[in-house]
Enzyme design. Structure first.
Site, short mmCIF file in Angstrom:
data_model
loop_
_atom_site.label_atom_id
_atom_site.label_comp_id
_atom_site.label_asym_id
_atom_site.label_seq_id
_atom_site.Cartn_x
_atom_site.Cartn_y
_atom_site.Cartn_z
N GLU A 41 -8.81 -57.89 13.23
CA GLU A 41 -8.98 -56.49 13.64
C GLU A 41 -9.99 -55.87 12.68
O GLU A 41 -9.67 -55.55 11.54
CB GLU A 41 -7.66 -55.71 13.58
CG GLU A 41 -7.83 -54.25 13.94
CD GLU A 41 -6.62 -53.39 13.63
OE1 GLU A 41 -6.77 -52.15 13.58
OE2 GLU A 41 -5.52 -53.95 13.41
N ARG A 45 -14.27 -48.17 10.77
CA ARG A 45 -14.29 -47.16 9.72
C ARG A 45 -15.53 -47.24 8.85
O ARG A 45 -15.73 -46.41 7.97
CB ARG A 45 -13.05 -47.32 8.82
CG ARG A 45 -11.73 -47.21 9.53
CD ARG A 45 -10.59 -47.51 8.57
NE ARG A 45 -9.30 -47.62 9.24
CZ ARG A 45 -8.20 -48.04 8.67
NH1 ARG A 45 -8.22 -48.42 7.40
NH2 ARG A 45 -7.07 -48.12 9.35
N THR A 69 -9.17 -48.89 14.96
CA THR A 69 -9.56 -47.48 14.81
C THR A 69 -10.41 -47.03 16.00
O THR A 69 -11.39 -46.29 15.85
CB THR A 69 -10.30 -47.22 13.48
OG1 THR A 69 -9.70 -47.99 12.44
CG2 THR A 69 -10.19 -45.76 13.08
N LYS A 127 1.28 -50.64 18.76
CA LYS A 127 1.15 -50.69 17.31
C LYS A 127 2.00 -49.56 16.75
O LYS A 127 1.81 -48.40 17.13
CB LYS A 127 -0.32 -50.50 16.94
CG LYS A 127 -0.59 -50.14 15.49
CD LYS A 127 -2.10 -49.92 15.30
CE LYS A 127 -2.40 -49.37 13.93
NZ LYS A 127 -3.86 -49.26 13.70
#
Length: 206
Positions: A41, A45, A69, A127
């Site tokens: 993952e 960011r 994200t 999640k």
């Protein structure tokens, strides 16, 4: 198209990665694969995250490279264009619900109400984020009652000490964590140590 279940069953650990360059990510991906984990993952960011996703998707086509994200339709589309095979978001919005997805989305939830809303839109795997802050193992045990068929990938505050406790829960398919990809080891290019950490984590969790 892959399913969320395909993603969650790939490995007991999904490394949560913030990376500074595509080159750095290629070395990291190689180290993780050597350690036995071929799912990543890569969080959106950092400025080079999309380049890193594209590079790993091309260099390691058999690995499962995803984007984290993902917070709106634009970032979702950018991740798809870069070659991500799945997307993970910290929450869920109507914009993400209605995005014309070509890859599976694992949305983040933190409360029973958020789970109920997401279930209405056809999601059944989530999640739990940030796991340690919103109740951790205790919350997951409580969710098991009203949401018996829902599966989770808790992320946030998970480490070598508590990872097994999460994975032993019947409604946890996998966990997300960054402890096997510490930024100092990446910065120092100690990728052999990352391979060692990965092997050790899998040994303790299997």
């Amino acid at each position: 198209m892959l399913s969320v279940q395909d993603v969650m069953s790939r490995s007991p650990i999904i490394p949560v990665i913030s990376i500074k360059s595509a080159e750095e990510m290629l070395f990291l991906a190689d180290a993780l694969i050597e350690g036995g984990v071929d799912i990543f993952e890569i969080t959106l960011r950092t400025p080079k995250a999309l380049e890193a996703i594209e590079a790993v998707a091309k260099e390691f086509p058999h690995a499962m490279t995803g984007a984290g994200t993902v917070i709106n339709s634009k970032t979702f589309g950018d991740a798809e264009d870069a070659g991500a095979k799945f997307a993970i978001s910290p929450g869920l919005t109507l914009e993400l619900v209605h995005h014309d997805r070509t890859i599976p989305l694992l949305p983040g939830v933190a409360t029973a109400s958020e789970i109920m809303c997401a279930l209405e839109y056809g999601f059944d795997a989530f999640k739990l984020f940030p796991a340690s802050i919103v109740g951790g193992v205790g919350a997951l045990k409580a969710f098991r009652g009203p949401f018996n068929d829902v599966m989770f990938c808790p992320t946030g505050g998970i480490n070598a000490t508590n990872a097994r406790e999460y994975l032993e829960l019947p409604n946890v398919a996998c966990i997300g964590g960054s402890w096997i990809v510490p930024s100092d080891l990446i910065h120092e290019k100690r990728f052999d140590e990352i391979t060692r950490l990965t092997k050790e984590a899998l040994r303790l969790l299997n």
